[in-house]
Design an enzyme around this catalytic site. Structure first.
Site, mmCIF file in Angstrom:
data_model
loop_
_atom_site.group_PDB
_atom_site.id
_atom_site.type_symbol
_atom_site.label_atom_id
_atom_site.label_comp_id
_atom_site.label_asym_id
_atom_site.label_seq_id
_atom_site.Cartn_x
_atom_site.Cartn_y
_atom_site.Cartn_z
ATOM 1 N N ARG A 284 5.745 10.892 -2.325
ATOM 2 C CA ARG A 284 4.740 10.804 -0.892
ATOM 3 C C ARG A 284 6.150 10.665 -0.033
ATOM 4 N NH1 ARG A 284 4.586 4.760 1.057
ATOM 5 N NH2 ARG A 284 4.168 4.907 3.453
ATOM 6 N N ARG B 185 11.928 4.387 13.478
ATOM 7 C CA ARG B 185 11.075 5.852 13.188
ATOM 8 C C ARG B 185 10.310 5.397 14.560
ATOM 9 N NH1 ARG B 185 8.568 5.016 6.950
ATOM 10 N NH2 ARG B 185 8.317 6.738 8.147
ATOM 11 N N TYR C 182 10.910 8.724 1.474
ATOM 12 C CA TYR C 182 11.285 7.697 0.739
ATOM 13 C C TYR C 182 12.143 8.580 -0.627
ATOM 14 C CZ TYR C 182 7.575 5.604 3.814
ATOM 15 O OH TYR C 182 7.123 5.161 5.054
ATOM 16 N N ASN D 154 8.320 -5.080 -0.140
ATOM 17 C CA ASN D 154 8.132 -4.415 0.643
ATOM 18 C C ASN D 154 6.764 -4.430 0.580
ATOM 19 O OD1 ASN D 154 8.128 -2.316 1.549
ATOM 20 N ND2 ASN D 154 9.401 -0.667 -0.142
ATOM 21 N N GLU E 296 13.544 -8.886 2.259
ATOM 22 C CA GLU E 296 12.227 -7.909 2.350
ATOM 23 C C GLU E 296 12.689 -6.848 2.791
ATOM 24 O OE1 GLU E 296 10.984 -8.542 6.682
ATOM 25 O OE2 GLU E 296 10.791 -6.529 6.737
ATOM 26 N N ALA F 179 2.634 -1.002 4.870
ATOM 27 C CA ALA F 179 2.225 -0.882 6.146
ATOM 28 C C ALA F 179 1.848 -1.881 6.646
ATOM 29 C CB ALA F 179 1.788 0.450 6.645
ATOM 30 N N HIS G 38 12.451 -2.644 2.636
ATOM 31 C CA HIS G 38 12.441 -1.208 3.299
ATOM 32 C C HIS G 38 13.336 0.237 2.279
ATOM 33 C CE1 HIS G 38 9.058 -3.177 5.511
ATOM 34 N NE2 HIS G 38 10.505 -3.639 6.220
ATOM 35 N N PRO H 92 0.591 -1.263 0.033
ATOM 36 C CA PRO H 92 0.506 -0.486 0.096
ATOM 37 C C PRO H 92 0.544 1.293 -0.215
ATOM 38 C CG PRO H 92 -0.726 -1.918 2.093
ATOM 39 C CD PRO H 92 0.510 -2.025 0.668
ATOM 40 N N ASN H 93 0.665 2.052 -1.194
ATOM 41 C CA ASN H 93 1.185 3.845 -0.679
ATOM 42 C C ASN H 93 2.557 3.691 -1.594
ATOM 43 O OD1 ASN H 93 -1.565 4.670 0.487
ATOM 44 N ND2 ASN H 93 -0.990 3.647 2.280
HETATM 45 C C1 DQA Z 1 7.759 1.264 4.323
HETATM 46 C C2 DQA Z 1 8.731 1.510 5.852
HETATM 47 C C3 DQA Z 1 7.115 1.057 6.068
HETATM 48 O O1 DQA Z 1 6.602 1.687 7.862
HETATM 49 C C4 DQA Z 1 5.479 2.772 5.521
HETATM 50 O O2 DQA Z 1 4.521 2.095 5.892
HETATM 51 C C5 DQA Z 1 5.830 1.943 3.540
HETATM 52 C C6 DQA Z 1 7.323 2.641 3.221
HETATM 53 C C7 DQA Z 1 9.718 1.613 3.515
HETATM 54 O O3 DQA Z 1 9.584 1.240 2.208
HETATM 55 O O4 DQA Z 1 10.206 2.675 4.039
HETATM 56 O O5 DQA Z 1 5.269 2.110 3.429
HETATM 57 O O6 DQA Z 1 7.866 -0.558 3.917
#
Ligand code: DQA
Length: 149
Positions: A19, A108, A24, A75, A99, A78, A101, A11-12
């Site tokens: 964003r 954070r 990011y 990735n 995994e 959330a 990020h 998501p997102n």
């Molecule tokens: C994320 C870190 C997550 O906590 C966050 O919700 C994201 C992006 C990252 O790539 O740093 O959407 O996965």
């Protein structure tokens, strides 16, 4: 036939570039996918990318990878922190899972310090921004025993 590397974006992540650029970066998700695809090509891997804001779509993509994709880079956005059905789907996948990020969630907010992906991942790359996509592909190649000629 090229081995498939499934790249999953939660998501997102479709909003990357726009964003929270201070967290990011300014590269878009497409930029990251292009970088990962180019890196993967060095190893003879073909990237299949799935982005969704819905957990069910990501679960379906993991199911579709079973017995077909050589590895998964995920990735989960959330969903990393509470996506138990994604956790279970990944647990039922038998190849390497990286995994990924962009940020380092452990630096954070406290709610980001738990990952439900980590217990089923082979390893974790976080905090390197967009460079993490290339590192994740390198990790997959290493795990699959692929060396560049
Ligand atoms: C994320 C870190 C997550 O906590 C966050 O919700 C994201 C992006 C990252 O790539 O740093 O959407 O996965």
């Amino acid at each position: 036939m090229a081995q498939v590397l499934l790249l999953l974006s939660g998501p997102n992540l479709n909003l990357l570039g726009d964003r929270e650029p201070d967290v990011y970066g300014t590269d878009t998700l497409d930029d990251h996918v292009v970088a990962a695809t180019a890196r993967a090509a060095r190893y003879g891997l073909e990237v299949e990318h799935v982005q969704s804001n819905a957990e069910a779509d990501l679960v379906d993509a993991v199911h579709g990878a079973r017995g077909r994709a050589a590895a998964i880079v995920v990735n989960a956005g959330a969903l990393t922190h509470y996506g138990w059905s994604l956790h279970d789907a990944l647990a039922a996948y038998d190849g390497p899972i990286v995994e990924l990020h962009l940020s380092n969630p452990d630096r954070r907010e406290p709610w980001r310090h738990t990952s439900v992906v980590s217990p089923v991942a082979t390893g974790l790359i976080s905090g390197f921004g967009g460079h993490g996509y290339r590192l994740a592909v390198d990790a997959v190649a290493e795990l699959l025993g692929i060396t560049v000629a």
